[in-house]
Design a protein around this motif. Structure first.
Motif, PDB file in Angstrom:
ATOM      1  N   LEU A  41      33.811  20.375  22.404  1.00 18.72           N
ATOM      2  CA  LEU A  41      33.661  21.490  21.463  1.00 18.72           C
ATOM      3  C   LEU A  41      34.963  22.254  21.249  1.00 18.72           C
ATOM      4  N   ILE A  42      35.911  22.145  22.192  1.00 13.94           N
ATOM      5  CA  ILE A  42      37.225  22.785  21.969  1.00 13.94           C
ATOM      6  C   ILE A  42      38.282  21.741  21.628  1.00 13.94           C
ATOM      7  N   GLY A  43      37.821  20.545  21.260  1.00 16.67           N
ATOM      8  CA  GLY A  43      38.729  19.528  20.736  1.00 16.67           C
ATOM      9  C   GLY A  43      39.483  18.713  21.757  1.00 16.67           C
ATOM     10  N   LEU A  44      38.930  18.566  22.971  1.00 14.42           N
ATOM     11  CA  LEU A  44      39.607  17.802  24.013  1.00 14.42           C
ATOM     12  C   LEU A  44      38.748  16.632  24.480  1.00 14.42           C
ATOM     13  N   PRO A  45      39.378  15.546  24.908  1.00 15.78           N
ATOM     14  CA  PRO A  45      38.619  14.421  25.448  1.00 15.78           C
ATOM     15  C   PRO A  45      38.057  14.765  26.816  1.00 15.78           C
ATOM     16  N   PRO A  46      37.089  14.004  27.310  1.00 15.71           N
ATOM     17  CA  PRO A  46      36.520  14.288  28.634  1.00 15.71           C
ATOM     18  C   PRO A  46      37.588  14.231  29.722  1.00 15.71           C
ATOM     19  N   PRO A  47      37.516  15.113  30.696  1.00 17.01           N
ATOM     20  CA  PRO A  47      38.502  15.111  31.775  1.00 17.01           C
ATOM     21  C   PRO A  47      38.104  14.102  32.855  1.00 17.01           C
ATOM     22  N   ARG A  48      39.026  13.881  33.786  1.00 13.51           N
ATOM     23  CA  ARG A  48      38.673  13.172  34.999  1.00 13.51           C
ATOM     24  C   ARG A  48      38.134  14.222  35.964  1.00 13.51           C
TER      25      ARG A  48
END
Length: 358
Positions: A41-48
């Motif tokens: 929703l804030i424009g970032l890919p999923p983190p590790r």
């Protein structure tokens, strides 16, 4: 405003309190999916994801992908938390706009029955241990930690279920993401490429401390809060204390303790009769307590120019007992009635005329 609405609001409060203080293992798939969606929703890919056994372990480690300069202690200065907080605040503004037309008594009921007690309980049971885990400066007003606590989530849940506030599909989806994270894991620290998440405690002991179901940490037989990695905190009726206060209080240890609140808790844990005997306090005088019929006031020499007045609480505790407690008074008192009156700003004669003390 109906009794049914009151009961339903109280049930929602208890549901969210149970989720916030859960000692079940984290639902890692649910937590990771919800956090990944918030990143999206804030424009970032999923983190590790890097999971830690406790907040202490999380704050003490630097997982791969997180620079050594990016201390979890300073999460408020990271770039992602403000963006996620802004996302949440936008959601709240949209939902608050729907609430403005709500009946004021119903809105006040939900705030009083749901939000306010949860703020008190989660602050006492979750923020206090988090403060202990931090080695650096800790701010209770840290908006990132506040956003993870359940009071605001439960507040809108109650507005939806009790007051009939209708969310849009997008508002409901985002609220459910925040609610899922809060119900699935413990604290979390989001960086751009890695998100550190803490497991829940494996044991958490509380006692009721308010009329609206507020709770605080308390355990008389061991740690009030314990994590799988062994990190634990001891608490006596909401006051954090060293382990010896619970496991082995003695008059000698109490005399060496510099913290007044810790000393008070240790004496209560030991019990006033045992403390008086161990410390060898000299009895100065006794008198029936006119403010608490059937109970006795006992005045002891304590140290230097101080005496202690041991009395019985006029109010019954939740377990049905009356708590014995001590009050320090100036050393010149020799009359227990005069000492008791002094604690209320009264003379001995005025105190002797009291009908009942609470």
């Amino acid at each position: 405003m109906s009794a049914h609405a009151q009961r339903e609001a109280a049930e929602i409060r208890e549901q969210w309190l149970g989720r916030a203080l859960s000692t079940l293992p984290a639902d890692r798939p649910a937590a990771e999916a919800a956090i990944s969606s918030l990143y999206d929703l804030i424009g970032l890919p999923p983190p590790r994801f890097h999971w830690a056994a406790s907040p202490l372990t999380a704050l003490a480690t630097v997982p791969p992908g997180l620079g050594r300069a990016e201390s979890l202690e300073r999460v408020a200065e990271w770039p992602l938390p403000p963006r996620l907080i802004a996302l949440r605040n936008e959601l709240r503004r949209g939902l608050d706009a729907k609430v403005r037309g709500l009946q004021q008594p119903l809105d006040q009921l939900i705030r009083r029955t749901v939000q306010s007690p949860l703020l008190t309980s989660t602050g006492a049971c979750l923020l206090q241990p988090l403060q202990r885990a931090h080695t650096g400066e800790f701010s209770w007003s840290n908006r990132w930690y506040e956003s993870q606590l359940v009071p605001w989530i439960a507040h809108y849940d109650a507005l939806r279920r009790v007051a009939g506030v209708v969310f849009t599909a997008e508002q409901l989806r985002q609220w459910e993401l925040w609610a899922t994270v809060a119900a699935s894991c413990h604290w979390w620290w989001p960086a751009e490429h890695v998100c550190v998440v803490s497991e829940r405690p494996v044991a958490l002991h509380t006692e009721v401390s308010g009329d609206e179901g507020q709770v605080r940490l308390h355990h008389a037989d061991g740690p009030a809060l314990r994590y799988a990695d062994g990190w634990a905190l001891h608490s006596w009726h909401g006051t954090r204390v060293p382990a010896w206060v619970i496991a082995g209080p003695t008059a000698e240890r109490i005399a060496a303790e510099t913290n007044v609140e810790v000393r008070r808790c240790a004496i209560e844990r030991l019990g006033w009769p045992e403390y008086v005997e161990q410390a060898g306090l000299r009895l100065v005088g006794t008198a029936p307590d006119p403010g608490n019929p059937g109970s006795e006031l006992r005045l002891y020499d304590m140290r230097r120019e101080t005496k202690v007045l041991v009395a019985v609480n006029g109010s019954v505790e939740r377990d049905g007992r009356r708590r014995r407690y001590g009050l320090t008074v100036p050393g010149h008192f020799t009359d227990p009635l005069a000492a008791a009156g002094w604690t209320y700003g009264l003379s001995a004669e005025q105190y002797s005329r009291l009908l009942r003390r609470t």
